[in-house]
Design a protein around this motif. Sequence first.
Motif, mmCIF file in Angstrom:
data_model
loop_
_atom_site.group_PDB
_atom_site.id
_atom_site.type_symbol
_atom_site.label_atom_id
_atom_site.label_comp_id
_atom_site.label_asym_id
_atom_site.label_seq_id
_atom_site.Cartn_x
_atom_site.Cartn_y
_atom_site.Cartn_z
ATOM 1 N N ALA A 1 -3.357 4.041 -2.648
ATOM 2 C CA ALA A 1 -3.182 4.836 -3.319
ATOM 3 C C ALA A 1 -4.119 6.085 -3.716
ATOM 4 O O ALA A 1 -4.042 7.200 -3.605
ATOM 5 C CB ALA A 1 -2.820 4.287 -4.709
ATOM 6 N N ALA B 1 2.551 1.518 -3.615
ATOM 7 C CA ALA B 1 1.465 2.037 -4.551
ATOM 8 C C ALA B 1 1.232 3.628 -4.335
ATOM 9 O O ALA B 1 0.957 4.108 -5.321
ATOM 10 C CB ALA B 1 0.015 1.095 -4.068
ATOM 11 N N ALA B 2 0.925 4.047 -2.915
ATOM 12 C CA ALA B 2 0.868 5.446 -2.733
ATOM 13 C C ALA B 2 1.855 6.153 -3.308
ATOM 14 O O ALA B 2 1.653 7.368 -3.835
ATOM 15 C CB ALA B 2 0.557 5.560 -1.179
ATOM 16 N N ALA C 1 -1.691 6.098 3.170
ATOM 17 C CA ALA C 1 -2.110 4.976 2.453
ATOM 18 C C ALA C 1 -2.541 3.917 3.215
ATOM 19 O O ALA C 1 -3.239 2.722 2.785
ATOM 20 C CB ALA C 1 -1.020 4.659 1.496
ATOM 21 N N ALA D 1 -3.979 8.649 -0.721
ATOM 22 C CA ALA D 1 -3.027 9.567 -0.740
ATOM 23 C C ALA D 1 -2.890 10.525 -1.920
ATOM 24 O O ALA D 1 -2.625 11.686 -1.368
ATOM 25 C CB ALA D 1 -1.700 8.372 -1.009
ATOM 26 N N VAL D 2 -3.548 10.234 -3.187
ATOM 27 C CA VAL D 2 -3.515 11.188 -4.063
ATOM 28 C C VAL D 2 -4.600 12.038 -3.813
ATOM 29 O O VAL D 2 -4.281 13.487 -3.900
ATOM 30 C CB VAL D 2 -3.923 10.464 -5.294
ATOM 31 C CG1 VAL D 2 -4.326 11.571 -6.295
ATOM 32 C CG2 VAL D 2 -2.976 9.663 -5.990
ATOM 33 N N ALA E 1 1.560 6.328 -7.123
ATOM 34 C CA ALA E 1 0.504 7.227 -7.653
ATOM 35 C C ALA E 1 0.760 8.632 -7.222
ATOM 36 O O ALA E 1 0.261 9.450 -8.084
ATOM 37 C CB ALA E 1 -0.751 6.590 -6.543
ATOM 38 N N THR E 2 1.264 8.943 -5.950
ATOM 39 C CA THR E 2 1.341 10.584 -5.933
ATOM 40 C C THR E 2 2.440 11.260 -6.863
ATOM 41 O O THR E 2 2.384 12.135 -7.396
ATOM 42 C CB THR E 2 1.687 10.858 -4.364
ATOM 43 O OG1 THR E 2 2.710 9.898 -3.880
ATOM 44 C CG2 THR E 2 0.605 10.631 -3.508
ATOM 45 N N THR F 1 1.069 13.840 -9.153
ATOM 46 C CA THR F 1 0.927 14.995 -8.285
ATOM 47 C C THR F 1 2.262 15.810 -8.531
ATOM 48 O O THR F 1 3.286 15.098 -8.698
ATOM 49 C CB THR F 1 0.321 14.964 -6.937
ATOM 50 O OG1 THR F 1 1.443 14.341 -6.256
ATOM 51 C CG2 THR F 1 -1.033 14.595 -6.726
ATOM 52 N N PRO G 1 0.511 12.268 3.084
ATOM 53 C CA PRO G 1 -0.476 11.544 2.175
ATOM 54 C C PRO G 1 -0.169 10.099 1.907
ATOM 55 O O PRO G 1 -0.876 9.128 1.996
ATOM 56 C CB PRO G 1 -0.628 12.349 1.124
ATOM 57 C CG PRO G 1 0.003 13.645 1.402
ATOM 58 C CD PRO G 1 0.953 13.693 2.443
ATOM 59 N N VAL G 2 1.234 9.766 1.740
ATOM 60 C CA VAL G 2 1.713 8.488 1.493
ATOM 61 C C VAL G 2 1.587 7.485 2.608
ATOM 62 O O VAL G 2 1.077 6.388 2.675
ATOM 63 C CB VAL G 2 3.365 8.409 0.908
ATOM 64 C CG1 VAL G 2 3.913 7.111 0.951
ATOM 65 C CG2 VAL G 2 3.267 9.157 -0.302
ATOM 66 N N ALA H 1 0.825 -1.174 -0.027
ATOM 67 C CA ALA H 1 0.021 0.060 -0.139
ATOM 68 C C ALA H 1 0.794 1.342 0.058
ATOM 69 O O ALA H 1 0.734 2.160 -0.572
ATOM 70 C CB ALA H 1 -0.925 0.048 1.286
ATOM 71 N N THR I 1 -3.270 14.547 -0.916
ATOM 72 C CA THR I 1 -2.006 15.364 -1.215
ATOM 73 C C THR I 1 -2.066 16.911 -1.263
ATOM 74 O O THR I 1 -1.192 17.464 -0.871
ATOM 75 C CB THR I 1 -1.314 14.883 -2.696
ATOM 76 O OG1 THR I 1 -1.032 13.483 -2.558
ATOM 77 C CG2 THR I 1 -0.239 15.771 -3.320
#
Lengths: 102, 229
Positions: free
Chosen positions: B175, A46-47, B194, B178-179, A50-51, A55, B190-191, A43, B182
């Motif tokens: 994910a 993956a985060a 998750a 987190a996005v 994705a970020t 972003t 943010p991460v 997790a 952000t």
Amino acid sequence: MLIAAILTLAVGTYALRLGGVVLRGRLRLSARTRKVLPLAATALLAALAATAALTENAGPAGVARPAGVAVGALLAWRKVPFVVVVVAAAGTAALLRLAGVP
Amino acid sequence: MAIAAAMVAVGASFGAIAVSYGLPLWLPFLMSTAVFAGGAQFLAVGLIAAGNPVAAVLGGLLLNARHLPFGLAVSDTIGPRWRDRLVGSHLMTDETVAFTLAEPDPAGRRRTYWLIGLTLFTFWNVGTAVGVLLGGATGDPATLGLDAAFPAGLIALITPSLRDRETRLVALTGAGVAVVLTPVLPAGLPVMCALLGLLALFLPRRASGQQASRPTSPTAEPSRPVEPC
């Protein structure tokens, strides 16, 4: 500060590794803990992916980078070798930028 | 040798990424020798570049917590001698453990652990050096699309785990959280959020196919191109 952070991470990681080896027979992890640890790891990664893909400075990252990453992700899912995935992602983003896509 | 080549490739992308973030040159080398854990290194470098070294340490340690059960699993293979334990522990990675446990007999396990461990350590550091050299030689990382290489590499690393439905649910929920967070949280946090994705495990079985039904993950969230499923 930077070097302290890395050394803390290094020492902590080593302690976790050695801890398991030394505590064998004296430590019982519950089945649930054993199951959750790899899930938590995936997790977090993956985060991060994705970020990093979507972003930049707390705002959207434009088009070229997400598009490149999407190409890479598709190839990874189709079990293409790691090097090809990375090069294809970078190449897609670079070509899009060359064409004027932000 | 295929695994050595893969290690050089991943190590090189790590080195190049660290350099492209504008971090000092010694940093990737120190991490690859002293931390020697791919996922945690990528995570830490990303969070350090975002300006949050505390999150880098916490996130990295959380990621590496899986080495504790790994250690329990290979303890017999490493053996009771302290010299072996102190050196062998540092060579412990996902790959070392996986290859070791695949061997049927104790002698084969022992041989495999040290062989794979030392090979990975060597080529991981060779790869890091290659990446730092390549990354340093290229001017603007964005022109070459290196900013897309990093997330793509991470996705390639976790894709095998994502084939498991439960892991995929947790990872994609995390994910998404987190996005979405952000824009509103300081860098690094943010991460870490998750981990809320783990809550997806407690959804009723019938709803588990629809992660958008989670209350903390707004349904208005746009489709994410990084996840090919």
